[in-house]
Motif scaffolding. Structure first.
Motif, PDB file in Angstrom:
ATOM      1  N   TYR A  31       0.981  -1.096  -0.067  1.00  0.00           N
ATOM      2  CA  TYR A  31      -0.031   0.012   0.043  1.00  0.00           C
ATOM      3  C   TYR A  31       1.069   1.176  -0.070  1.00  0.00           C
ATOM      4  O   TYR A  31       0.622   2.191  -0.927  1.00  0.00           O
ATOM      5  CB  TYR A  31      -0.964  -0.047   1.141  1.00  0.00           C
ATOM      6  N   ALA A  32       1.950   1.337   0.804  1.00  0.00           N
ATOM      7  CA  ALA A  32       2.813   2.206   0.706  1.00  0.00           C
ATOM      8  C   ALA A  32       3.358   2.608  -0.679  1.00  0.00           C
ATOM      9  O   ALA A  32       3.532   3.985  -0.993  1.00  0.00           O
ATOM     10  CB  ALA A  32       4.007   2.249   1.800  1.00  0.00           C
ATOM     11  N   GLY A  33       3.613   1.524  -1.233  1.00  0.00           N
ATOM     12  CA  GLY A  33       4.212   1.734  -2.724  1.00  0.00           C
ATOM     13  C   GLY A  33       3.300   2.278  -3.766  1.00  0.00           C
ATOM     14  O   GLY A  33       3.445   3.228  -4.497  1.00  0.00           O
ATOM     15  N   ALA A  34       1.960   1.925  -3.655  1.00  0.00           N
ATOM     16  CA  ALA A  34       0.936   2.251  -4.332  1.00  0.00           C
ATOM     17  C   ALA A  34       0.522   3.769  -4.096  1.00  0.00           C
ATOM     18  O   ALA A  34      -0.004   4.656  -4.943  1.00  0.00           O
ATOM     19  CB  ALA A  34      -0.265   1.336  -4.190  1.00  0.00           C
ATOM     20  N   SER A  35       0.486   4.095  -2.789  1.00  0.00           N
ATOM     21  CA  SER A  35       0.199   5.465  -2.391  1.00  0.00           C
ATOM     22  C   SER A  35       0.926   6.453  -2.307  1.00  0.00           C
ATOM     23  O   SER A  35       0.954   7.644  -2.190  1.00  0.00           O
ATOM     24  CB  SER A  35      -0.886   5.307  -1.119  1.00  0.00           C
ATOM     25  N   GLY A  36       2.288   6.006  -2.212  1.00  0.00           N
ATOM     26  CA  GLY A  36       3.397   7.101  -1.842  1.00  0.00           C
ATOM     27  C   GLY A  36       3.493   7.379  -0.403  1.00  0.00           C
ATOM     28  O   GLY A  36       4.345   8.397  -0.206  1.00  0.00           O
ATOM     29  N   ASP A  37       2.720   6.887   0.480  1.00  0.00           N
ATOM     30  CA  ASP A  37       2.916   7.068   1.979  1.00  0.00           C
ATOM     31  C   ASP A  37       4.144   6.113   2.607  1.00  0.00           C
ATOM     32  O   ASP A  37       3.467   5.067   3.043  1.00  0.00           O
ATOM     33  CB  ASP A  37       1.387   7.074   2.475  1.00  0.00           C
ATOM     34  N   PHE A  38       5.073   6.627   2.847  1.00  0.00           N
ATOM     35  CA  PHE A  38       6.197   5.822   3.498  1.00  0.00           C
ATOM     36  C   PHE A  38       6.448   6.420   4.857  1.00  0.00           C
ATOM     37  O   PHE A  38       7.604   6.116   5.312  1.00  0.00           O
ATOM     38  CB  PHE A  38       7.270   5.823   2.524  1.00  0.00           C
ATOM     39  N   ASN A  39       5.506   6.800   5.452  1.00  0.00           N
ATOM     40  CA  ASN A  39       5.709   7.252   7.031  1.00  0.00           C
ATOM     41  C   ASN A  39       6.160   6.089   7.867  1.00  0.00           C
ATOM     42  O   ASN A  39       5.556   4.807   7.556  1.00  0.00           O
ATOM     43  CB  ASN A  39       4.377   7.672   7.462  1.00  0.00           C
ATOM     44  N   PRO A  40       7.377   6.086   8.345  1.00  0.00           N
ATOM     45  CA  PRO A  40       7.673   5.033   9.017  1.00  0.00           C
ATOM     46  C   PRO A  40       6.844   4.263  10.143  1.00  0.00           C
ATOM     47  O   PRO A  40       7.175   3.155  10.432  1.00  0.00           O
ATOM     48  CB  PRO A  40       9.033   5.394   9.638  1.00  0.00           C
ATOM     49  N   ILE A  41       5.816   4.916  10.634  1.00  0.00           N
ATOM     50  CA  ILE A  41       4.659   4.493  11.375  1.00  0.00           C
ATOM     51  C   ILE A  41       4.141   3.121  10.814  1.00  0.00           C
ATOM     52  O   ILE A  41       3.518   2.139  11.377  1.00  0.00           O
ATOM     53  CB  ILE A  41       3.685   5.488  12.059  1.00  0.00           C
ATOM     54  N   GLU A  50       8.691   4.290  19.209  1.00  0.00           N
ATOM     55  CA  GLU A  50       9.294   5.497  19.818  1.00  0.00           C
ATOM     56  C   GLU A  50       8.430   6.708  19.734  1.00  0.00           C
ATOM     57  O   GLU A  50       8.374   7.601  20.584  1.00  0.00           O
ATOM     58  CB  GLU A  50      10.509   5.750  19.194  1.00  0.00           C
ATOM     59  N   VAL A  51       7.372   6.838  19.052  1.00  0.00           N
ATOM     60  CA  VAL A  51       6.368   7.994  19.185  1.00  0.00           C
ATOM     61  C   VAL A  51       5.016   7.614  19.809  1.00  0.00           C
ATOM     62  O   VAL A  51       4.306   8.499  19.532  1.00  0.00           O
ATOM     63  CB  VAL A  51       6.177   8.461  17.517  1.00  0.00           C
ATOM     64  N   GLY A  52       5.063   6.411  20.537  1.00  0.00           N
ATOM     65  CA  GLY A  52       4.090   6.088  21.351  1.00  0.00           C
ATOM     66  C   GLY A  52       2.924   5.218  20.876  1.00  0.00           C
ATOM     67  O   GLY A  52       2.059   5.077  21.675  1.00  0.00           O
ATOM     68  N   LEU A  53       3.088   4.526  19.839  1.00  0.00           N
ATOM     69  CA  LEU A  53       2.473   3.726  19.338  1.00  0.00           C
ATOM     70  C   LEU A  53       2.643   2.305  19.768  1.00  0.00           C
ATOM     71  O   LEU A  53       3.725   2.058  20.007  1.00  0.00           O
ATOM     72  CB  LEU A  53       2.453   3.555  17.624  1.00  0.00           C
ATOM     73  N   PRO A  54       1.696   1.380  19.774  1.00  0.00           N
ATOM     74  CA  PRO A  54       1.914   0.021  20.188  1.00  0.00           C
ATOM     75  C   PRO A  54       2.754  -0.873  19.340  1.00  0.00           C
ATOM     76  O   PRO A  54       3.391  -1.987  19.791  1.00  0.00           O
ATOM     77  CB  PRO A  54       0.450  -0.578  20.567  1.00  0.00           C
ATOM     78  N   ASP A  55       2.733  -0.604  17.783  1.00  0.00           N
ATOM     79  CA  ASP A  55       3.392  -1.251  17.008  1.00  0.00           C
ATOM     80  C   ASP A  55       3.185  -0.670  15.585  1.00  0.00           C
ATOM     81  O   ASP A  55       2.581   0.596  15.910  1.00  0.00           O
ATOM     82  CB  ASP A  55       2.887  -2.769  16.986  1.00  0.00           C
ATOM     83  N   VAL A  56       3.647  -1.148  14.766  1.00  0.00           N
ATOM     84  CA  VAL A  56       3.337  -0.381  13.174  1.00  0.00           C
ATOM     85  C   VAL A  56       1.756  -0.426  13.207  1.00  0.00           C
ATOM     86  O   VAL A  56       0.999  -1.587  13.369  1.00  0.00           O
ATOM     87  CB  VAL A  56       3.924  -1.335  12.234  1.00  0.00           C
ATOM     88  N   ILE A  57       1.352   0.605  12.489  1.00  0.00           N
ATOM     89  CA  ILE A  57      -0.164   0.780  12.339  1.00  0.00           C
ATOM     90  C   ILE A  57      -0.552   0.767  10.780  1.00  0.00           C
ATOM     91  O   ILE A  57       0.334   1.223  10.104  1.00  0.00           O
ATOM     92  CB  ILE A  57      -0.718   1.845  12.825  1.00  0.00           C
TER      93      ILE A  57
END
Length: 142
Positions: A31-41, A50-57
């Motif tokens: 999905y990141a490749g298709a959308s261009g949204d490569f946010n590391p979260i 590190e940014v307070g999330l329980p895991d990758v979302i």
């Protein structure tokens, strides 16, 4: 195309067939490749924590897209969609294991509107928690 469902055959409370959509880390990378949204979260577990999330979302727009499939599959015509909106209430947490996560979607007709349109209210959960709130779509039926 036009919707396979006739306006006159639908009542308030009509339930749409529910669906389950699995999502894993590979899905998120695709999905990141298709959308261009490569946010590391969405792919980096260390960063997400590190940014307070329980895991990758999962991406919010990915979650929205999976949810609306229940409506477009029901109508038989993606072009029947007139309006769609949600509120993001909780993230879809995607663990790095063989299971990943599952997005569960149920829908029902919440209102019959003018011009052969109906409002469909969606309930979208993952891990037993609501992940989208006020998830509503308006579709034009045949």
């Amino acid at each position: 195309m036009t919707a396979k469902i006739a306006y006159d055959d639908v009542e308030v409370g009509t339930e749409l067939p529910g669906q389950s959509f699995p999502v894993n880390r590979a899905t998120l990378v695709q999905y990141a490749g298709a959308s261009g949204d490569f946010n590391p979260i969405h792919w980096n577990e260390k960063f997400a924590k590190e940014v307070g999330l329980p895991d990758v979302i999962a991406h919010g727009m990915f979650t929205m897209a999976e949810a609306i499939r229940v409506v477009t599959d029901w109508t038989g015509d993606p072009g029947a969609l007139v309006d769609y909106g949600v509120r993001f209430t909780r993230p879809v947490v995607v663990p790095n294991d063989d299971q990943g996560a599952v997005i569960e979607v149920a829908g029902k007709v919440g209102a019959k509107l003018d011009d052969n349109t109906v409002r469909v209210d969606l309930t979208v959960t993952s891990g037993g928690q609501k992940v989208l709130g006020m998830s509503r779509a308006v579709v034009r039926l045949g």
